[in-house]
Every structure is written in structure tokens, then in C-alpha cells.
Design a protein around this motif. Structure first.
Motif, PDB file in Angstrom:
ATOM      1  N   ASP A  92      43.782  -9.932   5.621  1.00 58.37           N
ATOM      2  CA  ASP A  92      44.831 -11.213   4.770  1.00 58.37           C
ATOM      3  C   ASP A  92      43.814 -11.829   3.871  1.00 58.37           C
ATOM      4  O   ASP A  92      44.345 -12.530   2.893  1.00 58.37           O
ATOM      5  CB  ASP A  92      45.742 -11.805   5.402  1.00 58.37           C
ATOM      6  CG  ASP A  92      46.260 -10.568   6.483  1.00 58.37           C
ATOM      7  OD1 ASP A  92      46.532  -9.512   6.415  1.00 58.37           O
ATOM      8  OD2 ASP A  92      47.245 -11.146   7.242  1.00 58.37           O
ATOM      9  N   ARG A  93      42.457 -12.239   4.753  1.00 56.57           N
ATOM     10  CA  ARG A  93      41.884 -13.789   3.727  1.00 56.57           C
ATOM     11  C   ARG A  93      41.185 -13.361   2.358  1.00 56.57           C
ATOM     12  O   ARG A  93      41.057 -13.779   1.675  1.00 56.57           O
ATOM     13  CB  ARG A  93      41.095 -14.335   5.027  1.00 56.57           C
ATOM     14  CG  ARG A  93      40.205 -15.709   4.425  1.00 56.57           C
ATOM     15  CD  ARG A  93      39.798 -16.275   5.227  1.00 56.57           C
ATOM     16  NE  ARG A  93      38.604 -15.682   5.653  1.00 56.57           N
ATOM     17  CZ  ARG A  93      37.310 -15.575   6.568  1.00 56.57           C
ATOM     18  NH1 ARG A  93      37.657 -16.607   7.377  1.00 56.57           N
ATOM     19  NH2 ARG A  93      36.440 -14.648   7.309  1.00 56.57           N
ATOM     20  N   CYS A  94      40.216 -12.193   3.303  1.00 58.49           N
ATOM     21  CA  CYS A  94      40.008 -10.976   2.128  1.00 58.49           C
ATOM     22  C   CYS A  94      40.828 -10.953   0.438  1.00 58.49           C
ATOM     23  O   CYS A  94      40.844 -11.027  -0.447  1.00 58.49           O
ATOM     24  CB  CYS A  94      39.186 -10.057   1.845  1.00 58.49           C
ATOM     25  SG  CYS A  94      37.598 -10.760   3.362  1.00 58.49           S
ATOM     26  N   LEU A  95      42.284 -10.013   1.175  1.00 54.64           N
ATOM     27  CA  LEU A  95      43.331 -10.048   0.274  1.00 54.64           C
ATOM     28  C   LEU A  95      43.793 -10.748  -0.884  1.00 54.64           C
ATOM     29  O   LEU A  95      43.839 -10.724  -2.163  1.00 54.64           O
ATOM     30  CB  LEU A  95      44.051  -9.067   1.082  1.00 54.64           C
ATOM     31  CG  LEU A  95      43.988  -7.090   1.149  1.00 54.64           C
ATOM     32  CD1 LEU A  95      45.382  -7.582   2.586  1.00 54.64           C
ATOM     33  CD2 LEU A  95      43.951  -6.647   0.082  1.00 54.64           C
ATOM     34  N   SER A  96      43.604 -12.254   0.401  1.00 54.12           N
ATOM     35  CA  SER A  96      43.964 -13.089  -0.415  1.00 54.12           C
ATOM     36  C   SER A  96      43.432 -13.286  -1.580  1.00 54.12           C
ATOM     37  O   SER A  96      43.695 -14.160  -3.019  1.00 54.12           O
ATOM     38  CB  SER A  96      44.436 -14.440   0.266  1.00 54.12           C
ATOM     39  OG  SER A  96      43.785 -14.872   0.468  1.00 54.12           O
ATOM     40  N   LYS A  97      41.641 -13.543  -1.587  1.00 54.79           N
ATOM     41  CA  LYS A  97      40.786 -14.277  -2.293  1.00 54.79           C
ATOM     42  C   LYS A  97      41.422 -12.735  -3.034  1.00 54.79           C
ATOM     43  O   LYS A  97      40.569 -13.723  -4.780  1.00 54.79           O
ATOM     44  CB  LYS A  97      39.780 -14.060  -1.899  1.00 54.79           C
ATOM     45  CG  LYS A  97      39.836 -14.977  -0.484  1.00 54.79           C
ATOM     46  CD  LYS A  97      37.919 -14.932   0.029  1.00 54.79           C
ATOM     47  CE  LYS A  97      37.984 -15.992   1.033  1.00 54.79           C
ATOM     48  NZ  LYS A  97      36.240 -15.798   1.910  1.00 54.79           N
ATOM     49  N   LYS A  98      41.620 -12.141  -3.359  1.00 56.27           N
ATOM     50  CA  LYS A  98      41.367 -10.803  -5.050  1.00 56.27           C
ATOM     51  C   LYS A  98      42.817 -11.139  -5.731  1.00 56.27           C
ATOM     52  O   LYS A  98      42.144 -10.999  -6.859  1.00 56.27           O
ATOM     53  CB  LYS A  98      41.344  -9.771  -4.088  1.00 56.27           C
ATOM     54  CG  LYS A  98      39.680  -8.843  -3.370  1.00 56.27           C
ATOM     55  CD  LYS A  98      40.369  -7.668  -3.353  1.00 56.27           C
ATOM     56  CE  LYS A  98      38.885  -7.349  -2.218  1.00 56.27           C
ATOM     57  NZ  LYS A  98      39.311  -5.920  -2.272  1.00 56.27           N
ATOM     58  N   GLU A  99      43.270 -11.863  -5.450  1.00 57.09           N
ATOM     59  CA  GLU A  99      44.938 -11.580  -6.094  1.00 57.09           C
ATOM     60  C   GLU A  99      44.322 -13.194  -6.352  1.00 57.09           C
ATOM     61  O   GLU A  99      45.605 -12.969  -7.540  1.00 57.09           O
ATOM     62  CB  GLU A  99      45.996 -12.078  -4.979  1.00 57.09           C
ATOM     63  CG  GLU A  99      46.793 -10.724  -4.233  1.00 57.09           C
ATOM     64  CD  GLU A  99      47.397 -10.636  -2.961  1.00 57.09           C
ATOM     65  OE1 GLU A  99      48.159 -12.306  -3.017  1.00 57.09           O
ATOM     66  OE2 GLU A  99      47.574 -10.177  -2.271  1.00 57.09           O
ATOM     67  N   GLU A 100      43.504 -14.357  -6.238  1.00 60.87           N
ATOM     68  CA  GLU A 100      43.771 -14.981  -6.835  1.00 60.87           C
ATOM     69  C   GLU A 100      42.959 -15.048  -8.274  1.00 60.87           C
ATOM     70  O   GLU A 100      42.256 -14.336  -8.990  1.00 60.87           O
ATOM     71  CB  GLU A 100      42.530 -15.957  -6.367  1.00 60.87           C
ATOM     72  CG  GLU A 100      43.081 -16.865  -4.873  1.00 60.87           C
ATOM     73  CD  GLU A 100      42.882 -17.422  -3.976  1.00 60.87           C
ATOM     74  OE1 GLU A 100      41.270 -18.338  -4.583  1.00 60.87           O
ATOM     75  OE2 GLU A 100      43.180 -18.700  -3.622  1.00 60.87           O
TER      76      GLU A 100
END
Length: 44
Positions: free
Chosen positions: A36-44
Motif C-alpha cells: 500500500d505504501r509504494c502504491l500510494s507513492k505512485k499515485e502522487e
């Protein structure tokens, strides 16, 4: 001798995020590979 399906799935290694190496909690019907942490970084 064949192992039971339950034993087979329990013996599989845990899913690991390819970005950071952290363990990923698997969910039914989910094909996501990143945590989830890496996925949220990609969405930024």
C-alpha cells in the motif's frame, strides 16, 4: 505422494513488494504486487 491442496497453499512463500521488499498482505481476488505504501507513492 501428493500433498493436500491446503498444505500446498500453506507452504507457498509470502508475497513481497518488489519496490521496497516489505511483506504484502494478500487479499482474495487481488493481483496487486506492490504494498500500500509504494502504491500510494505512485499515485502522487
Amino acid at each position: 505422494m501428493l500433498m493436500s491442496p491446503l498444505e500446498f497453499f500453506r507452504s507457498l512463500p509470502k508475497k513481497v513488494c518488489p519496490e521496497c521488499g516489505e511483506g504484502v498482505e494478500e487479499q482474495a481476488e487481488s493481483y496487486l504486487m506492490e504494498c500500500d505504501r509504494c502504491l500510494s507513492k505512485k499515485e502522487e
